[in-house]
Each structure stands twice: as structure tokens, then as C-alpha cells.
Design an enzyme around this catalytic site. Structure first.
Site, PDB file in Angstrom:
ATOM      1  N   PRO A  43       0.811  -1.128   0.056  1.00 38.48           N
ATOM      2  CA  PRO A  43       0.175  -0.065  -0.031  1.00 38.48           C
ATOM      3  C   PRO A  43       0.963   1.245  -0.069  1.00 38.48           C
ATOM      4  CG  PRO A  43      -0.631  -1.553   1.688  1.00 38.48           C
ATOM      5  CD  PRO A  43       0.509  -2.172   1.131  1.00 38.48           C
ATOM      6  N   PRO A 225      68.517 -22.136   4.687  1.00 37.74           N
ATOM      7  CA  PRO A 225      67.906 -21.893   6.074  1.00 37.74           C
ATOM      8  C   PRO A 225      67.112 -20.906   6.100  1.00 37.74           C
ATOM      9  CG  PRO A 225      70.131 -20.663   5.482  1.00 37.74           C
ATOM     10  CD  PRO A 225      69.864 -21.595   4.522  1.00 37.74           C
ATOM     11  N   ASP A 248      57.931 -27.944   2.888  1.00 41.96           N
ATOM     12  CA  ASP A 248      57.817 -28.149   4.181  1.00 41.96           C
ATOM     13  C   ASP A 248      57.463 -26.830   5.029  1.00 41.96           C
ATOM     14  OD1 ASP A 248      58.210 -30.838   4.094  1.00 41.96           O
ATOM     15  OD2 ASP A 248      60.604 -30.507   4.104  1.00 41.96           O
ATOM     16  N   LYS A 270      52.047 -28.391   7.351  1.00 40.86           N
ATOM     17  CA  LYS A 270      50.863 -27.628   8.315  1.00 40.86           C
ATOM     18  C   LYS A 270      50.988 -28.035   9.816  1.00 40.86           C
ATOM     19  CE  LYS A 270      47.276 -26.114   5.123  1.00 40.86           C
ATOM     20  NZ  LYS A 270      47.125 -26.847   4.262  1.00 40.86           N
ATOM     21  N   GLY A 302      67.072 -26.006   4.394  1.00 40.94           N
ATOM     22  CA  GLY A 302      68.472 -26.378   4.401  1.00 40.94           C
ATOM     23  C   GLY A 302      69.077 -27.211   3.240  1.00 40.94           C
ATOM     24  N   MET A 383      67.126 -30.162  15.453  1.00 36.10           N
ATOM     25  CA  MET A 383      66.092 -30.546  16.341  1.00 36.10           C
ATOM     26  C   MET A 383      66.462 -30.978  17.555  1.00 36.10           C
ATOM     27  SD  MET A 383      64.366 -32.941  13.349  1.00 36.10           S
ATOM     28  CE  MET A 383      65.957 -33.435  12.592  1.00 36.10           C
ATOM     29  N   ALA A 412      68.446 -18.990  12.075  1.00 29.23           N
ATOM     30  CA  ALA A 412      69.947 -18.858  11.508  1.00 29.23           C
ATOM     31  C   ALA A 412      69.563 -18.202  10.025  1.00 29.23           C
ATOM     32  CB  ALA A 412      70.778 -19.958  11.287  1.00 29.23           C
TER      33      ALA A 412
HETATM   34  N1  SAH Z   1      67.582 -30.397   5.978  1.00 28.22           N
HETATM   35  C1  SAH Z   1      67.637 -29.293   6.926  1.00 28.22           C
HETATM   36  C2  SAH Z   1      67.330 -29.740   8.508  1.00 28.22           C
HETATM   37  C3  SAH Z   1      65.979 -30.568   8.620  1.00 28.22           C
HETATM   38  S1  SAH Z   1      65.764 -30.977  10.102  1.00 28.22           S
HETATM   39  C4  SAH Z   1      69.078 -28.585   6.914  1.00 28.22           C
HETATM   40  O1  SAH Z   1      69.650 -29.101   6.044  1.00 28.22           O
HETATM   41  O2  SAH Z   1      69.144 -27.657   7.767  1.00 28.22           O
HETATM   42  C5  SAH Z   1      65.122 -29.443  11.032  1.00 28.22           C
HETATM   43  C6  SAH Z   1      66.212 -28.732  11.777  1.00 28.22           C
HETATM   44  O3  SAH Z   1      67.040 -27.998  11.148  1.00 28.22           O
HETATM   45  C7  SAH Z   1      65.475 -27.580  12.931  1.00 28.22           C
HETATM   46  O4  SAH Z   1      64.655 -28.235  14.122  1.00 28.22           O
HETATM   47  C8  SAH Z   1      66.775 -27.051  13.550  1.00 28.22           C
HETATM   48  O5  SAH Z   1      67.495 -27.632  14.273  1.00 28.22           O
HETATM   49  C9  SAH Z   1      67.277 -26.932  11.930  1.00 28.22           C
HETATM   50  N2  SAH Z   1      66.925 -25.666  11.144  1.00 28.22           N
HETATM   51  C10 SAH Z   1      66.536 -25.615  10.075  1.00 28.22           C
HETATM   52  N3  SAH Z   1      66.492 -24.454   9.577  1.00 28.22           N
HETATM   53  C11 SAH Z   1      66.891 -23.695  10.865  1.00 28.22           C
HETATM   54  C12 SAH Z   1      67.367 -22.016  11.052  1.00 28.22           C
HETATM   55  N4  SAH Z   1      67.137 -21.328  10.028  1.00 28.22           N
HETATM   56  N5  SAH Z   1      67.951 -21.866  11.976  1.00 28.22           N
HETATM   57  C13 SAH Z   1      68.214 -22.695  12.892  1.00 28.22           C
HETATM   58  N6  SAH Z   1      68.152 -24.149  12.674  1.00 28.22           N
HETATM   59  C14 SAH Z   1      67.522 -24.645  11.741  1.00 28.22           C
END
Ligand code: SAH
Length: 464
Positions: A43, A225, A248, A270, A302, A383, A412
Site C-alpha cells: 500500500p 636456512p 615443508d 601444516k 636447508g 632438532m 639462523a
Molecule cells: N634439511 C635441514 C634440516 C631439517 S631438520 C637442513 O639441512 O638444515 C630441521 C631442523 O633444522 C630444525 O629443528 C633446526 O634444528 C634446523 N634448522 C633448520 N632451519 C634452521 C634455521 N634457519 N636456524 C636454525 N636451525 C634451523
């Protein structure tokens, strides 16, 4: 599910609405997106409704609804904003055989209107059966943000291209093509104008056709790293050419940025949403993508050959005759030792260095501990945060000096790198106090250069 979602064909169908205020306006805005014939009884209609009527977009009757007014209507909306009037008009519509919705009255409604994300012809309907409108709104907002606004236009253009795209083998290759189109090349092309889409589709199809003809391949790439500048040129090239990148948790976002824009990025590390992807599923993903002809980059932090479970993945792809190669990367120990200005090996100090993982320390034999406990030994422990106390206990038990230097380097090579300089005896406590949350590498037997120099210089200064 008390309410079953369906998509109603509206072309040429009558939809009747009673009401002329805010509630009516809100529903009409949605209904005007359809191709139904809209009939409104009001309306005192809002001026907006009058102008829609003037434009011929709906039929407006400036009077209350009467018996028989909803004959042949499929749907009816009671939007009178008055419970009594709603009940009256709803009863009329029901008698006419229309399905009835009473606005904001779930109980008396035979159907409800979902929250809608409109990318026509792609339409997403969200319903919570009245339980949580806030949730429906949040999901809608989330989807609105995630789906390019051009998706609808892309879908329409894409529809006309389906036959040509059938030249691609069914399954993965075809799915990849369409995903590429809808989420990467399509949106990019349409940003330049709709006429740019069709040529982009042609190019994309050629690209995918040649890709599906070439065999898949896997590059196991060390991502370093974290600092993108520590990637090798080979790693960059592999990322540049990747169809699929399986990465990873420790891979930094800056590095992921470098992957080919069209690449499918799969995060297999994840955290937060439950356990990370199992090794078996990672192996299966590698095989699946390589078999579909993709150039796969398996990106590991790494160096891929250091504590990376690389061999399990190689065995899995070997079993399917898939070709692969390894691109070495800078391992965390190299980056961490650079961060403290030291060498991994040094004449007269240590001529060997061990790479250990904190995970498997329990399997470390007693003679290994004894060897490590001798003066001047150096070990890089990956680790190792959780196992710090265990390592300390074993080393002390085997006669290691309590004040052996230990350095923990977190993140690092990254902007948030932190260095904890401590000793074997203080390690567990200092590590707990530091509350490190990033990846950390522990050097047993190494102090940062500055700290090491200060330690040897102090006596000299005291003498002076
Ligand atoms: N393939 C990787 C290691 C994998 S195991 C390499 O060659 O470096 C994962 C471990 O690597 C972590 O727990 C840590 O101890 C080490 N790591 C990887 N990146 C790192 C970073 N930027 N600084 C310090 N430790 C690191």
C-alpha cells in the site's frame, strides 16, 4: 539437515512479495538478480520499489494483498514487518499453492533464503538453518574475499572453451588447466579486459598440451636456512620452472614467493590444524604429480640430504620409474656457524664435526658419547631443543667439561636470528629461559667468535 538446498529455476516463474519497507527491499535486491517475474503488493511502497516498477523490473500493486493474488506463484515472501499482516498474507499465498517464506520467522517459513555469494553463474548458498547467522555472514565474507570478483565472467567465457580443453587428457592435466585458468591466468587476463581472456586461454591450452606430453620429473631442492639470498641459482631456476611445489613447514614465505606464479603450491608441513601430512601421503603426492607430467619441486629446508627423509621419498619415486635429481642447499649448520663467525672445523681444534639429530639421541651408542665428550669436539645438533637435558646428562656422564661452550642459534640467516651463548652445564636452564619458538641449531663445543676471543683475552688483560 532440516532444510535441503536446491537451486530453483526462476526464468519466467512468478515470485510474489508482500511489503514495501526495509525487509521487502532487502529481499527484492536479491530477487532482482534472478530472471523471475516479480510481483509486489505494498500500500505504501518505498520509492526505490516504485522506481524498479517504473523501470519494468517488477510489477507493483499499491494495495494490500487479497485472496488469489499469489495464484501460479512458485515462491512467496511475507515481508510486511507486521506479524498479523504476515500471517494473513502467508495464508493467502499458501492457499494459492506457493511455497512461503515469512521474513525473520523461521518457524512459519516453508523455505529460507541462504546467504549468497554471487559470481553468477557460480553461486554459493550458505545456510545455518537459523542457528548462526553470524557464522553464515563470516563464511560469506571469507568467500567473498577469496573468490575473484571476475570469477563469474571467467566461468562464462570458460564454458565456451570446454570442448577445446577436452584435447587435454582427462583427470589431472585437465583439472590443472582449469585451475590455472580460474585462479591464475584467467584473473590476470581479465584485468586487462574481457577480450584478453580468449587469447590467454589459447596460450594456456598450448602450454598445458605440451606439458602433458613431457614426462614428469622431481627435483629435490634444498631451500636453505631461510634467507632467500642463500638459495642456489639452480634452486631458483627449479622454482622458476616448477608446475608443482611441495614444501615443508620451515620454508620461508619469501622463498615461496619465488616459485612460478602458476605453480601449484602444496604445504605438507601444516601445523595447528592437526598433525602434519604423513610421509606416506607426501610420497603419494610426489608420485601422483610426477606421473601426471608435472615438473615437481620437492622443496626441503636447508640441504635436502640432511635429516630430510630424502631416501624414503627417492625410494617411493624410484618404485614408479620417475626420474629425479638433487639440488644441494645450505644446511642449517653452515648458516648457523656463519652467524657466530666461526668455522665448523679448525686446525688444532677439531678436524671433524658431527651432525646429530636430537630426535634419535636415544639410539646414540655409549662409545659415541664418550668420543664426543673428549676436549675440542664439535657437534651440530639439529632438532635439539627438546633433547638438551638428555644430551647434557650423557655428555657429563662420559666426562665432558661442564664449561664446554654451547651455542644455540635460532632462525639462523633470518632477520629474527638469535644467538644464545652458554655452557654445557647451563644449557637446559638457559634454553628454557630463552623461550625459543623458531627452528634452532645447537653447537656443542663452539662459542661465538667474539665470546671465544673474550674468554682467551681476559687473562692477558688481567695481567696488564
Ligand atoms: N634439511 C635441514 C634440516 C631439517 S631438520 C637442513 O639441512 O638444515 C630441521 C631442523 O633444522 C630444525 O629443528 C633446526 O634444528 C634446523 N634448522 C633448520 N632451519 C634452521 C634455521 N634457519 N636456524 C636454525 N636451525 C634451523
Amino acid at each position: 539437515m532440516d532444510h535441503f538446498p536446491i537451486f530453483l529455476a526462476t526464468r519466467g516463474q512468478r515470485i510474489v512479495l508482500s511489503g514495501g519497507g526495509e525487509a521487502a527491499l532487502a529481499k527484492l535486491r536479491l530477487l532482482l538478480k534472478t530472471s523471475a517475474r516479480l510481483i509486489v503488493f505494498a500500500p505504501t511502497p518505498d520509492p526505490q520499489i516504485e522506481s524498479w516498477a517504473a523501470e519494468g523490473r517488477l510489477t507493483l500493486h499499491r494495495r494490500p494483498m487479497d485472496a488469489g493474488d499469489a495464484l501460479c506463484a512458485k515462491l512467496f515472501y511475507a515481508a510486511d514487518e507486521d506479524a498479523q499482516e504476515d500471517a494473513r498474507t502467508a495464508a493467502i499465498a499458501k492457499a494459492c499453492g506457493a511455497l512461503v517464506n515469512v521474513v525473520d520467522n523461521l518457524h512459519d517459513s516453508q523455505f529460507i533464503t541462504p546467504a549468497i555469494v554471487d559470481r553468477d553463474p557460480v553461486t554459493i548458498a550458505i545456510g545455518t538453518e537459523g542457528a548462526a547467522p553470524v557464522l553464515a555472514r563470516a563464511i560469506k565474507a571469507d568467500l567473498e574475499e577469496r573468490l575473484p570478483t571476475t570469477l563469474g565472467a571467467l566461468a562464462r567465457i570458460g564454458k565456451g572453451f570446454r570442448k577445446l580443453a577436452d584435447a587435454l587428457p582427462m583427470g589431472r592435466p585437465r583439472r590443472d588447466f582449469w585451475r590455472d585458468y580460474y585462479f591464475t591466468s584467467g584473473p590476470r587476463a581479465i584485468a586487462e579486459g574481457p577480450e584478453a581472456v580468449r587469447p590467454a586461454l589459447d596460450t594456456l591450452l598450448n602450454d598445458h598440451l605440451s606439458r602433458s606430453a613431457r614426462p614428469g620429473h622431481i627435483a629435490f631442492v634444498g631451500g636453505g636456512p631461510g634467507d632467500p639470498e642463500l638459495l642456489t641459482l639452480k634452486a631458483r631456476r627449479a622454482l622458476d620452472e616448477a608446475d608443482v611445489v611441495i614444501y615443508d613447514r620451515l620454508i620461508s614465505p619469501e622463498i615461496l614467493e619465488l616459485a612460478r606464479r602458476e605453480a601449484l603450491m602444496i604445504d605438507v608441513g601444516k601445523e595447528g590444524f592437526g598433525p602434519s601430512v604423513t610421509q606416506d601421503s607426501i610420497n603419494a603426492l610426489l608420485v601422483e604429480h610426477a606421473q601426471s607430467g608435472a615438473q615437481v619441486v620437492r622443496l626441503k629446508s636447508g640441504d635436502a640430504t640432511v635429516f630430510g627423509r630424502l631416501d624414503e621419498e627417492i625410494d617411493a619415486v624410484d618404485a614408479h620409474g620417475i626420474t629425479w635429481h638433487i639440488v644441494p642447499g645450505i644446511t642449517a649448520a653452515s648458516a648457523a656457524v656463519a652467524g657466530i663467525g666461526q668455522s665448523l672445523t679448525k686446525r688444532d681444534r677439531n678436524t671433524s664435526v658431527r651432525f646429530l639429530t636430537g630426535h634419535d639421541m636415544k639410539g646414540f651408542a655409549d662409545h659415541d658419547w664418550a668420543a664426543l665428550a673428549r676436549p675440542n669436539e664439535v657437534a651440530a645438533i639439529y632438532m635439539g631443543k627438546k633433547s638438551a637435558r638428555f644430551v647434557q646428562g650423557r655428555l657429563l656422564m662420559h666426562g665432558a667439561e661442564r664449561n664446554t661452550p654451547v651455542t644455540v642459534i635460532e632462525n639462523a640467516s633470518r632477520p629474527d636470528q638469535r644467538v644464545l651463548s652458554t655452557t654445557l652445564s647451563a644449557l637446559p636452564q638457559d634454553l628454557a629461559d630463552a623461550q625459543m619458538t623458531g627452528p634452532a641449531l645447537t653447537f656443542y663445543g663452539l662459542a661465538p667468535r667474539a665470546a671465544a676471543q673474550a674468554a682467551t683475552q681476559t687473562p692477558l688483560e688481567e695481567m696488564a
